[in-house]
Design an enzyme around this catalytic site. Structure first.
Site, PDB file in Angstrom:
ATOM      1  N   PRO A 126       0.824  -1.218   0.000  1.00  0.00           N
ATOM      2  CA  PRO A 126       0.000   0.000   0.000  1.00  0.00           C
ATOM      3  C   PRO A 126       0.855   1.264   0.000  1.00  0.00           C
ATOM      4  O   PRO A 126       1.894   1.306   0.648  1.00  0.00           O
ATOM      5  CB  PRO A 126      -0.789  -0.107   1.312  1.00  0.00           C
ATOM      6  CG  PRO A 126      -0.753  -1.531   1.682  1.00  0.00           C
ATOM      7  CD  PRO A 126       0.505  -2.109   1.118  1.00  0.00           C
ATOM      8  N   THR A 127       0.376   2.263  -0.743  1.00  0.00           N
ATOM      9  CA  THR A 127       1.050   3.556  -0.792  1.00  0.00           C
ATOM     10  C   THR A 127       1.117   4.131   0.621  1.00  0.00           C
ATOM     11  O   THR A 127       0.105   4.203   1.305  1.00  0.00           O
ATOM     12  CB  THR A 127       0.271   4.528  -1.706  1.00  0.00           C
ATOM     13  OG1 THR A 127       0.149   3.921  -2.979  1.00  0.00           O
ATOM     14  CG2 THR A 127       0.987   5.855  -1.832  1.00  0.00           C
ATOM     15  N   GLY A 128       2.320   4.498   1.027  1.00  0.00           N
ATOM     16  CA  GLY A 128       2.466   5.111   2.341  1.00  0.00           C
ATOM     17  C   GLY A 128       2.732   4.107   3.439  1.00  0.00           C
ATOM     18  O   GLY A 128       2.871   4.459   4.594  1.00  0.00           O
ATOM     19  N   CYS A 129       2.815   2.838   3.075  1.00  0.00           N
ATOM     20  CA  CYS A 129       3.074   1.784   4.048  1.00  0.00           C
ATOM     21  C   CYS A 129       4.582   1.573   4.116  1.00  0.00           C
ATOM     22  O   CYS A 129       5.214   1.357   3.090  1.00  0.00           O
ATOM     23  CB  CYS A 129       2.397   0.512   3.582  1.00  0.00           C
ATOM     24  SG  CYS A 129       2.016  -0.603   4.897  1.00  0.00           S
ATOM     25  N   VAL A 130       5.172   1.679   5.309  1.00  0.00           N
ATOM     26  CA  VAL A 130       6.629   1.532   5.380  1.00  0.00           C
ATOM     27  C   VAL A 130       7.051   0.256   6.096  1.00  0.00           C
ATOM     28  O   VAL A 130       6.216  -0.405   6.693  1.00  0.00           O
ATOM     29  CB  VAL A 130       7.304   2.744   6.047  1.00  0.00           C
ATOM     30  CG1 VAL A 130       7.398   3.886   5.061  1.00  0.00           C
ATOM     31  CG2 VAL A 130       6.556   3.180   7.275  1.00  0.00           C
TER      32      VAL A 130
END
Lengths: 101, 135, 110
Positions: C106-110
């Protein structure tokens, strides 16, 4: 043989297309690609300059229009839409290419 | 709980020709996790990002225009578009995607996110932000 | 990295996410789960199928907060909460379920 001018920048952001239209001699061809395709739109603050350019044949790359969601019906009359094969043909038909970055 | 700040993402570039539009959109989605008061503004060639009918099937690039429709899910409900920039480019609201957000408090009623504003109003909006991020 | 399912080798990134989402099949999801020591049940599939539909429509994998809210709307409030989703996907609902769904992280998942 005539010269082929290509423009890949939006005329609303940088003067590449404006300078191209000023410098291109009658009988030359202009091909709008990438963000340059916005220069083919009619009804804009820039379209009068494209229409006023005498003796030039103007082309626009169809796939780049399609990518940006631009309706072919909204283009300046007389601008011809070409595909990648047409691009290659234009390059072959001209002995020099001037790229306005 | 820290104080909520007004964040505006200001978009002035056309999509596809450069990476700015896609990068900006990704940062908005990431930044949404911080629960600030977020808005997006589109002026100059940035208004071309919102046009409907984008189709990258002939160009080998990712079509990221559907992602603007997800902004409502990320609680980015204020999308300002400058009228003068649309006029200069021969665009009307009909040429743009109809972006909506769902109001959970009103049984998920769909409400429009795009607000067309004059240059004057846009200038006022810029003035009232705590942070403006440019793409 | 790669993943072998029924004799076919699929390319993945260094965290095990499928490189080409068009190659996805339910067998791939099941193999990924087995490798994680998990067993996919109907409630897992509800979330995985939802994620694939979300990606199809918006071209992104939703952040966990967005996923939770959307699941609540789609499948009911009893499922639209982190407790329920973390029980199904203990490695993080967005991260783990996206992997099984063949989506990018997911975008923004680190």
């Amino acid at each position: 043989m005539a010269m082929l001018h290509t423009v890949n920048k939006s005329p609303f952001e940088i003067n590449s297309l404006e300078r191209c239209l000023q410098m291109a001699k009658s009988g030359s061809s202009v091909l709008l690609i990438e963000d340059g395709v916005y220069g083919a739109l009619d009804g804009t603050v820039f379209s009068a300059k494209v229409k006023a350019a005498d003796g030039l044949t103007t082309y626009v790359l169809g796939p780049d229009l399609k990518t940006r969601g631009l309706d072919p019906a909204k283009l300046i009359e007389g601008i011809e839409i070409i595909d990648y094969d047409g691009f290659v043909q234009l390059v072959a038909d001209h002995d020099r290419i001037q790229t306005w970055l | 709980m820290s104080e909520t700040k007004k964040f505006m993402y200001l978009n002035r570039r056309a999509p596809y020709g450069t990476i700015y539009a896609l990068e900006g959109l990704e940062v908005v989605l990431i930044g949404a996790a911080f629960e600030q008061d977020v808005s997006m503004a589109f002026m100059d060639d940035g208004v071309f990002q919102l046009t409907k009918g984008q189709d990258t099937s002939d160009s080998d690039m990712k079509n990221f225009s559907p992602t603007y429709n997800a902004l409502g899910d990320y609680e980015v409900n204020k999308i300002y578009v400058e009228q003068e920039s649309m006029d200069d480019r021969g665009l009307t609201l009909d040429d743009l995607q109809h972006l909506v957000w769902e109001d959970e408090d009103e049984d998920y009623a769909k409400k429009p996110s795009i607000r067309v504003v004059s240059r004057q109003v846009m200038a006022d909006l810029l003035e009232e932000q705590d942070v403006i991020l440019n793409y | 990295m790669s993943l072998e399912v029924n004799g076919t080798v699929y390319e993945t990134d260094e965290e095990g996410y499928l490189a080409d989402l068009n190659q996805w099949s339910s067998e791939i999801a099941e193999k990924m789960a087995i490798d994680d020591g998990a067993n996919l049940t109907q409630p897992h599939w509800e979330v995985i199928n939802f994620l694939r539909e979300y990606y199809e429509e918006y071209q992104i994998a939703p952040a966990v907060r967005v996923l939770t809210k959307a699941i609540g709307k789609r499948l009911g409030k009893d499922k639209g909460n982190s407790k329920y989703l973390y029980e199904l996907f203990p490695y993080g609902p967005a991260k783990q379920a996206c992997k099984y769904a063949g989506l990018p992280k997911p975008t923004g998942c680190v």
